[in-house]
Each structure stands twice: as C-alpha cells, then as structure tokens.
Motif scaffolding. Structure first.
Motif, PDB file in Angstrom:
ATOM      1  N   VAL A 150     -17.583   5.883  -1.905  1.00 45.29           N
ATOM      2  CA  VAL A 150     -17.678   6.706  -0.703  1.00 45.29           C
ATOM      3  C   VAL A 150     -17.327   8.139  -1.083  1.00 45.29           C
ATOM      4  N   VAL A 151     -18.198   9.064  -0.727  1.00 49.51           N
ATOM      5  CA  VAL A 151     -17.950  10.476  -1.025  1.00 49.51           C
ATOM      6  C   VAL A 151     -18.084  11.300   0.252  1.00 49.51           C
ATOM      7  N   ASP A 152     -17.423  12.420   0.271  1.00 50.82           N
ATOM      8  CA  ASP A 152     -17.476  13.381   1.373  1.00 50.82           C
ATOM      9  C   ASP A 152     -18.277  14.586   0.870  1.00 50.82           C
ATOM     10  N   SER A 153     -19.334  14.948   1.585  1.00 51.52           N
ATOM     11  CA  SER A 153     -20.220  16.017   1.114  1.00 51.52           C
ATOM     12  C   SER A 153     -19.502  17.330   0.834  1.00 51.52           C
ATOM     13  N   ARG A 154     -18.308  17.517   1.386  1.00 56.85           N
ATOM     14  CA  ARG A 154     -17.588  18.761   1.144  1.00 56.85           C
ATOM     15  C   ARG A 154     -17.206  18.923  -0.326  1.00 56.85           C
ATOM     16  N   PHE A 155     -17.254  17.848  -1.110  1.00 50.84           N
ATOM     17  CA  PHE A 155     -16.944  18.008  -2.538  1.00 50.84           C
ATOM     18  C   PHE A 155     -17.974  18.890  -3.232  1.00 50.84           C
ATOM     19  N   THR A 156     -19.167  18.981  -2.657  1.00 48.98           N
ATOM     20  CA  THR A 156     -20.225  19.804  -3.247  1.00 48.98           C
ATOM     21  C   THR A 156     -20.138  21.263  -2.817  1.00 48.98           C
ATOM     22  N   GLY A 157     -19.204  21.576  -1.919  1.00 47.85           N
ATOM     23  CA  GLY A 157     -19.045  22.945  -1.440  1.00 47.85           C
ATOM     24  C   GLY A 157     -19.658  23.207  -0.089  1.00 47.85           C
ATOM     25  N   VAL A 158     -20.518  22.302   0.421  1.00 49.99           N
ATOM     26  CA  VAL A 158     -21.111  22.541   1.735  1.00 49.99           C
ATOM     27  C   VAL A 158     -20.086  22.239   2.825  1.00 49.99           C
ATOM     28  N   PRO A 159     -20.033  23.048   3.894  1.00 47.95           N
ATOM     29  CA  PRO A 159     -19.047  22.831   4.958  1.00 47.95           C
ATOM     30  C   PRO A 159     -19.522  21.821   5.986  1.00 47.95           C
ATOM     31  N   GLN A 160     -19.757  20.609   5.545  1.00 44.00           N
ATOM     32  CA  GLN A 160     -20.113  19.495   6.414  1.00 44.00           C
ATOM     33  C   GLN A 160     -19.309  18.277   5.978  1.00 44.00           C
ATOM     34  N   ARG A 161     -18.507  17.752   6.899  1.00 47.77           N
ATOM     35  CA  ARG A 161     -17.729  16.554   6.588  1.00 47.77           C
ATOM     36  C   ARG A 161     -18.628  15.332   6.820  1.00 47.77           C
ATOM     37  N   ARG A 162     -19.266  14.907   5.755  1.00 46.26           N
ATOM     38  CA  ARG A 162     -20.248  13.829   5.837  1.00 46.26           C
ATOM     39  C   ARG A 162     -19.880  12.768   4.815  1.00 46.26           C
ATOM     40  N   ARG A 163     -19.421  11.624   5.266  1.00 45.58           N
ATOM     41  CA  ARG A 163     -18.999  10.547   4.387  1.00 45.58           C
ATOM     42  C   ARG A 163     -20.142   9.547   4.228  1.00 45.58           C
ATOM     43  N   ARG A 164     -20.470   9.244   2.993  1.00 51.79           N
ATOM     44  CA  ARG A 164     -21.553   8.308   2.728  1.00 51.79           C
ATOM     45  C   ARG A 164     -21.216   7.435   1.518  1.00 51.79           C
ATOM     46  N   VAL A 165     -21.767   6.221   1.512  1.00 51.86           N
ATOM     47  CA  VAL A 165     -21.675   5.335   0.351  1.00 51.86           C
ATOM     48  C   VAL A 165     -22.827   5.661  -0.592  1.00 51.86           C
ATOM     49  N   ILE A 166     -22.496   5.934  -1.836  1.00 54.17           N
ATOM     50  CA  ILE A 166     -23.506   6.120  -2.877  1.00 54.17           C
ATOM     51  C   ILE A 166     -23.392   4.936  -3.831  1.00 54.17           C
ATOM     52  N   LEU A 167     -24.472   4.187  -3.977  1.00 57.63           N
ATOM     53  CA  LEU A 167     -24.490   3.020  -4.862  1.00 57.63           C
ATOM     54  C   LEU A 167     -25.503   3.264  -5.978  1.00 57.63           C
ATOM     55  N   VAL A 168     -25.064   3.022  -7.198  1.00 57.88           N
ATOM     56  CA  VAL A 168     -25.928   3.128  -8.379  1.00 57.88           C
ATOM     57  C   VAL A 168     -25.971   1.766  -9.054  1.00 57.88           C
ATOM     58  N   ALA A 169     -27.159   1.303  -9.374  1.00 53.70           N
ATOM     59  CA  ALA A 169     -27.318   0.024 -10.081  1.00 53.70           C
ATOM     60  C   ALA A 169     -28.271   0.224 -11.261  1.00 53.70           C
ATOM     61  N   SER A 170     -27.936  -0.394 -12.367  1.00 51.66           N
ATOM     62  CA  SER A 170     -28.770  -0.206 -13.557  1.00 51.66           C
ATOM     63  C   SER A 170     -28.566  -1.364 -14.524  1.00 51.66           C
ATOM     64  N   ASN A 171     -29.579  -1.650 -15.325  1.00 47.52           N
ATOM     65  CA  ASN A 171     -29.407  -2.593 -16.431  1.00 47.52           C
ATOM     66  C   ASN A 171     -29.553  -1.893 -17.773  1.00 47.52           C
ATOM     67  N   GLU A 172     -29.521  -0.533 -17.727  1.00 49.66           N
ATOM     68  CA  GLU A 172     -29.602   0.239 -18.960  1.00 49.66           C
ATOM     69  C   GLU A 172     -28.360   1.092 -19.197  1.00 49.66           C
ATOM     70  N   LEU A 173     -27.779   1.637 -18.129  1.00 46.50           N
ATOM     71  CA  LEU A 173     -26.552   2.425 -18.281  1.00 46.50           C
ATOM     72  C   LEU A 173     -25.467   1.825 -17.404  1.00 46.50           C
ATOM     73  N   ASP A 174     -24.227   2.169 -17.700  1.00 45.63           N
ATOM     74  CA  ASP A 174     -23.090   1.656 -16.943  1.00 45.63           C
ATOM     75  C   ASP A 174     -22.906   2.528 -15.702  1.00 45.63           C
ATOM     76  N   PRO A 175     -23.120   1.984 -14.498  1.00 44.92           N
ATOM     77  CA  PRO A 175     -22.984   2.798 -13.294  1.00 44.92           C
ATOM     78  C   PRO A 175     -21.593   3.401 -13.118  1.00 44.92           C
ATOM     79  N   LYS A 176     -20.582   2.761 -13.697  1.00 39.87           N
ATOM     80  CA  LYS A 176     -19.233   3.321 -13.587  1.00 39.87           C
ATOM     81  C   LYS A 176     -19.140   4.664 -14.304  1.00 39.87           C
TER      82      LYS A 176
END
Length: 402
Positions: A150-176
């Motif tokens: 879960v990330v808050d868009s304000r980490f990117t510098g934009v002044p919008q408090r927007r919380r979203r789940v970002i999921l990454v899945a792969s069988n080639e690289l480690d998503p962690k």
C-alpha cells in the motif's frame, strides 16, 4: 532492449504513461483494452501507435511478445465508496478474464509477462480477504512470485492523499526487489504547508477526508452520488465565498501526474457532461508517478531493505506482503517508499481561477457539518458559516438589484 507493454482496463493510460515516465524509450505500449468510449478517445489520441480493443471479455489473446502487463481492474465492487460486492461483483469480477488470458499465453508456451495490478486498499479486508486469496492463488497457479504494498501518492511529491495497493507478480524477477528496495518511514508534517486544506464537501456527518496541503483521493463519484472533485479551503482568502474552491479538470490532471490537457478532447457531449466525464476519468486513473516509481525499479531492481515480520492472526491482509508457491511473508513497510520533493497544493491549483463552491453546495455541506462531530480544525466551521452567509447576502442583493 525495448520492453513491450499491454494494458487491460487501461482507463486513460495512467500506468502506461507512468512506465513511459519511468523508462523512457525502453518501454513501448502495443495494446490497450478499455470499454468506456470517452476513455477510448483519450487512448486513441495519446497512444496512437497502440492497438485499441474495447472489451476484455472477448480479447482473443495477449500479444506474443508482451513483457509488462498492467491490469488496474475496476474497483467498483471493492471500494468503500462503491458497492463492496467483492471480487465476484459484476465489475471487479472482470479480473477473471485476466487470468484466462494469462493461462492461454502460458499454454502456447510463451513467457508470461511481469504483471502490475493496482486497486483500493479495501480489497485487503473485504470479505475477510477473499479477494486477495483469489488473486494470490491464481498467480501462484501460474508460477508467479508476487508482492504488494500500500502506497500513498504523496510519496511522489503530488499533493493528493491517495492510498492504493500496488501488486507486482513475475516469474523472472523477484517482486520484493521492486516494491521493497526503497523505504523512508513516511513524510514529516513539516513538509506540508498550512495555507490550504482539502476535504470532501459532499460529506459532513461522516469522514471529511481532511488533508493539509493536499486534496483527499480524487474519485469519480462521492458519498452523495455526485461526480465532483473535493474542495479546498484557503484560510487567507478575504472573500468568504472564494475561500472555498474546487480544482478544475486540468488541476486534477496535474494532481494525478498527467500533463494538463491530457483528457481535453471533443467527446461530442455538452460542456457540462464533458467536464463530468473528464473528471470521472481522471478520478478513476492511476497516479502516473506511482507507476513511474514501479517502472524504475523493474528496470533496476534493488536490494530488499524492508524487514519480514510475523504474519500474526489478523483476518485482514497486511499493508505489505509477498509470497510464492504457497508461502506468505508479511513485510514491514511504510506507505512512502521514497520522498520526492513535495509540491504544495497551491502550486497545482490557481485559486484566482478555480471555481468556488456554489451557494447550494456550501449550504448543504454546512447543514451536514452541524449534524456531525467533524471539521473542528481552528476556524474551519466558522469559515463555512461565513461563506454561506456571504452567498445568502449576495443572492439577496441580486434580487434587490433586479
């Protein structure tokens, strides 16, 4: 080597634009799938070289050379502001077609793409985690390792408090190594100015979405079913009416990381409906800079810096986790992986040209506010009352002058 990208449930291309922002010429979008006609207009204009398909339910297959697959599937049935029907709801249930396409791709002997999914945090707790159990089980059946945060868009510098789940899945690289190679612990309150405050004017008895030096989450609708942007209170404004304004569609585009005018096209609709459609599309989009951060880490994975902690007994899935082949790890991570320089709200909204809240909007909000126990920031309730009085006085003078 240039990576090839496909976007399902593409909306107005927030993930795809973000990947372009993050990877430049190292990424190209070949196929986009979106069924909303107005959003299709945006995609045709902004991604002229990408094939556009209108319905994920009859998309025959994924491109054979796809490296990155984005799927911001509809959150309508998962969002607290929506119907909360769950992963089996009419709209959110469309995600099953994602896995159908991936299974077909694998059965052809083709390499599965790295997958990016974005959705609302409510999916972690809805129906005791049913949505997440479904998603992770399907991913693991395809041989994917997965991680989400879960990330808050304000980490990117934009002044919008927007919380979203970002999921990454792969069988080639480690998503962690994508999602947990960055950690800051969060922003300091000192990053935020105290000259403007965002809130939901369509609420009052319930949560206001109060945000200093930011707007709360831009969205397509509201608790009252009104498609409208949040409001901004500017305490220093001498005119009580002008103290409460709303961002324009262009401002909303900027607050989401898009270039201003990204959705400014002729849709064959009356002006008011055009503004409504544009606002809804932008509100439903992915903040591009969040996608750009993910893209940058896919292009350059880092060492994992966030520790693994005990999963615990909570029924709700944690805010950050990873898994593979039946194992799950809870990750200790904040919602602010990096801290881009903060851009203040009044840098994105020109108060001199922003529309003010109407007399009807202020009156309705003030009435609901008085019935609840929210909005006690010093001076806020008094400012709302003064704005209502100013509107009433202005209306009375207008009638007299007539």
């Amino acid at each position: 080597m240039t990576m090839r990208m496909t976007g399902l449930f593409a909306g107005i291309g927030g993930i795809e634009l973000g990947f372009k922002q993050g990877l430049g010429d190292n990424i190209e979008t070949d196929l986009l799938c979106e069924n909303w006609p107005e959003a299709q207009t945006v995609l045709r204009r902004q991604f002229p070289n990408a094939e556009l398909h209108s319905d994920v339910t009859d998309l025959p297959s994924l491109p054979g050379n796809v490296d990155i697959l984005s799927a911001g599937f509809p959150c309508t049935d998962l969002s607290q502001a929506g119907r909360t029907a769950g992963i089996t709801g009419e709209q959110s249930g469309l995600v099953v077609h994602l896995f159908k396409l991936l299974n077909q791709h694998r059965d052809k002997g083709l390499t599965l793409p790295t997958l990016i999914i974005e959705n609302v945090p409510n999916m972690l707790s809805l129906d005791k985690g049913t949505a997440m159990h479904f998603l992770t089980s399907e991913l693991e059946s395809l041989g994917y390792a997965w991680a989400y945060r879960v990330v808050d868009s304000r980490f990117t510098g934009v002044p919008q408090r927007r919380r979203r789940v970002i999921l990454v899945a792969s069988n080639e690289l480690d998503p962690k190594r994508v999602l947990f190679a960055d950690e800051t612990g969060g922003r300091s309150d000192s990053d935020y100015a105290m000259d403007a405050f965002g809130f939901y004017w369509t609420e009052g008895r319930g949560g206001l979405g109060w945000a200093p030096d930011a707007v709360p989450t831009l969205k397509g609708g509201s608790g009252l079913g009104i498609a409208s942007p949040p409001a901004v209170w500017v305490p220093s404004e001498e005119d009580p009416v002008r103290a409460f304004v709303t961002p324009t569609v262009s401002d909303m585009e900027s607050l989401q990381g898009f270039p201003r005018g990204w959705t400014d096209f002729d849709y064959g609709l009356p002006p008011a409906r055009t503004r409504g459609a544009r606002g809804k599309m932008v509100g439903n989009a992915v903040t591009t800079r969040v996608a750009a951060w993910v893209a940058g880490r896919i292009g350059n994975p880092g060492d994992v810096v966030c520790p693994t902690v005990d999963w615990g007994q909570a029924k709700r899935w944690p805010n950050a986790a990873a898994g593979f082949d039946g194992t799950r790890e809870r990750i200790e991570a904040s919602e602010f992986p990096v801290l881009a320089p903060y851009e203040h709200l009044l840098e994105h909204i020109d108060v001199s040209t922003a529309p003010n809240l109407s007399a009807r909007a202020i009156a309705g909000f003030h009435s609901r506010l008085q019935q609840g126990n929210l909005g006690w920031h010093p001076g806020f309730r008094e400012a709302v009352a003064q704005a209502e009085d100013a509107h009433l006085l202005g209306n009375a003078l207008g009638k007299v002058n007539k």
